[in-house]
Design a protein around this motif. Structure first.
Motif, PDB file in Angstrom:
ATOM      1  N   GLU A 217      -1.129   3.321   1.855  1.00 34.61           N
ATOM      2  CA  GLU A 217      -1.037   1.938   2.331  1.00 34.61           C
ATOM      3  C   GLU A 217      -1.845   0.978   1.459  1.00 34.61           C
ATOM      4  OE1 GLU A 217      -1.518   1.288   6.520  1.00 34.61           O
ATOM      5  OE2 GLU A 217      -0.448   3.141   6.983  1.00 34.61           O
ATOM      6  N   GLY A 218      -3.014   1.407   1.009  1.00 37.29           N
ATOM      7  CA  GLY A 218      -3.845   0.564   0.155  1.00 37.29           C
ATOM      8  C   GLY A 218      -3.349   0.482  -1.275  1.00 37.29           C
ATOM      9  N   GLN A 219      -2.488   1.411  -1.665  1.00 43.43           N
ATOM     10  CA  GLN A 219      -1.911   1.492  -3.002  1.00 43.43           C
ATOM     11  C   GLN A 219      -2.980   1.542  -4.099  1.00 43.43           C
ATOM     12  OE1 GLN A 219       1.151  -1.491  -3.488  1.00 43.43           O
ATOM     13  NE2 GLN A 219       2.556  -0.328  -2.218  1.00 43.43           N
ATOM     14  N   PHE A 220      -3.903   2.499  -3.954  1.00 42.83           N
ATOM     15  CA  PHE A 220      -4.880   2.732  -5.009  1.00 42.83           C
ATOM     16  C   PHE A 220      -5.147   4.227  -5.116  1.00 42.83           C
ATOM     17  CE2 PHE A 220      -7.606   2.168  -1.268  1.00 42.83           C
ATOM     18  CZ  PHE A 220      -8.490   3.232  -1.385  1.00 42.83           C
ATOM     19  N   LEU A 221      -5.721   4.599  -6.242  1.00 35.26           N
ATOM     20  CA  LEU A 221      -6.125   5.976  -6.496  1.00 35.26           C
ATOM     21  C   LEU A 221      -7.622   5.976  -6.771  1.00 35.26           C
ATOM     22  CD1 LEU A 221      -5.475   8.978  -7.127  1.00 35.26           C
ATOM     23  CD2 LEU A 221      -4.961   8.253  -9.472  1.00 35.26           C
ATOM     24  N   TRP A 222      -8.359   6.808  -6.058  1.00 40.07           N
ATOM     25  CA  TRP A 222      -9.801   6.975  -6.262  1.00 40.07           C
ATOM     26  C   TRP A 222      -9.992   8.357  -6.859  1.00 40.07           C
ATOM     27  CZ3 TRP A 222     -14.131   4.063  -5.848  1.00 40.07           C
ATOM     28  CH2 TRP A 222     -15.359   4.700  -5.751  1.00 40.07           C
ATOM     29  N   LEU A 223     -10.475   8.410  -8.086  1.00 39.19           N
ATOM     30  CA  LEU A 223     -10.786   9.668  -8.767  1.00 39.19           C
ATOM     31  C   LEU A 223     -12.289   9.697  -9.006  1.00 39.19           C
ATOM     32  CD1 LEU A 223      -8.036   9.693 -11.545  1.00 39.19           C
ATOM     33  CD2 LEU A 223      -8.056  11.028  -9.443  1.00 39.19           C
ATOM     34  N   ALA A 224     -12.940  10.763  -8.589  1.00 37.94           N
ATOM     35  CA  ALA A 224     -14.392  10.819  -8.770  1.00 37.94           C
ATOM     36  C   ALA A 224     -14.838  12.251  -9.004  1.00 37.94           C
ATOM     37  CB  ALA A 224     -15.103  10.246  -7.546  1.00 37.94           C
ATOM     38  N   ASP A 225     -15.795  12.392  -9.900  1.00 40.44           N
ATOM     39  CA  ASP A 225     -16.470  13.663 -10.120  1.00 40.44           C
ATOM     40  C   ASP A 225     -17.930  13.492  -9.751  1.00 40.44           C
ATOM     41  OD1 ASP A 225     -14.248  14.996 -11.058  1.00 40.44           O
ATOM     42  OD2 ASP A 225     -14.758  14.761 -13.177  1.00 40.44           O
ATOM     43  N   ALA A 226     -18.465  14.491  -9.057  1.00 38.25           N
ATOM     44  CA  ALA A 226     -19.893  14.550  -8.777  1.00 38.25           C
ATOM     45  C   ALA A 226     -20.423  15.815  -9.444  1.00 38.25           C
ATOM     46  CB  ALA A 226     -20.154  14.583  -7.274  1.00 38.25           C
ATOM     47  N   VAL A 227     -21.392  15.655 -10.324  1.00 37.56           N
ATOM     48  CA  VAL A 227     -22.065  16.793 -10.937  1.00 37.56           C
ATOM     49  C   VAL A 227     -23.405  16.915 -10.218  1.00 37.56           C
ATOM     50  CG1 VAL A 227     -22.994  17.806 -13.045  1.00 37.56           C
ATOM     51  CG2 VAL A 227     -20.915  16.402 -13.141  1.00 37.56           C
TER      52      VAL A 227
END
Length: 173
Positions: free
Chosen positions: A19-29
């Motif tokens: 619905e928000g039409q976004f992609l959240w990509l995240a890496d946590a080291v």
């Protein structure tokens, strides 16, 4: 989650908001847990993080001149806005990181002095919103009325047009 050398772990997050039409990509080291009795004042390590996101052959990345954001284009038409939200918005502010393209791959680099690093990308996929102004801020995270270091918790606010989102990630207990 993936175990790494010396007890470090990599946690990868992907959120495609329909619905928000976004992609959240995240890496946590994440660093290994501290040993009991270990001095919390020890010098924090330097962590150099980098990741690559392959782009289709006919997709190009164009970085903004004054800010750290960029756009993905297909045949000169903007398809998405890419925000490296852990970076300060303005390039004038010093930061050890880079969002660029190399060998048709979107490359995110970030260097931190700390036990943990959180490296998120917000990719706005809304075709109407990509024409509107965007802004983002790294938020101060506090516990018991005291701010916590950025390698303990991370918070961000993203605004595109009139839409806003807040993201939070704990990195240490």
């Amino acid at each position: 989650e993936l175990p790494l050398d010396e007890g470090y772990r990599l946690q990868r997050q992907m959120l495609l908001a329909r619905e928000g039409q976004f992609l959240w990509l995240a890496d946590a080291v994440l660093a290994p847990p501290r040993a009991a009795g270990e001095n919390p004042q020890h010098p924090k390590p330097r962590l150099d993080y980098s990741s690559w996101l392959p782009l289709a052959a006919d997709i190009s990345f164009q970085p903004a001149e004054e800010t750290h954001e960029g756009v993905l284009k297909y045949k000169k038409k903007v398809q998405a806005t890419v925000l490296p939200v852990a970076f300060p918005e303005w390039r004038a502010e010093q930061f050890a990181g880079e969002l660029s393209v190399a060998e048709n791959q979107l490359q995110l680099k970030q260097t931190v002095q700390g036990d943990n690093v959180y490296a998120p990308l917000f990719i706005d996929l809304d075709p109407d919103r990509v024409k509107k102004p965007v802004t983002w801020r790294r938020l101060t995270v506090a516990e018991n009325l005291h701010s916590v270091p950025r390698d303990v918790a991370a918070g961000f606010r993203v605004q595109a047009g009139k839409d806003q989102w807040v993201f939070y990630q704990a990195l240490a207990g």
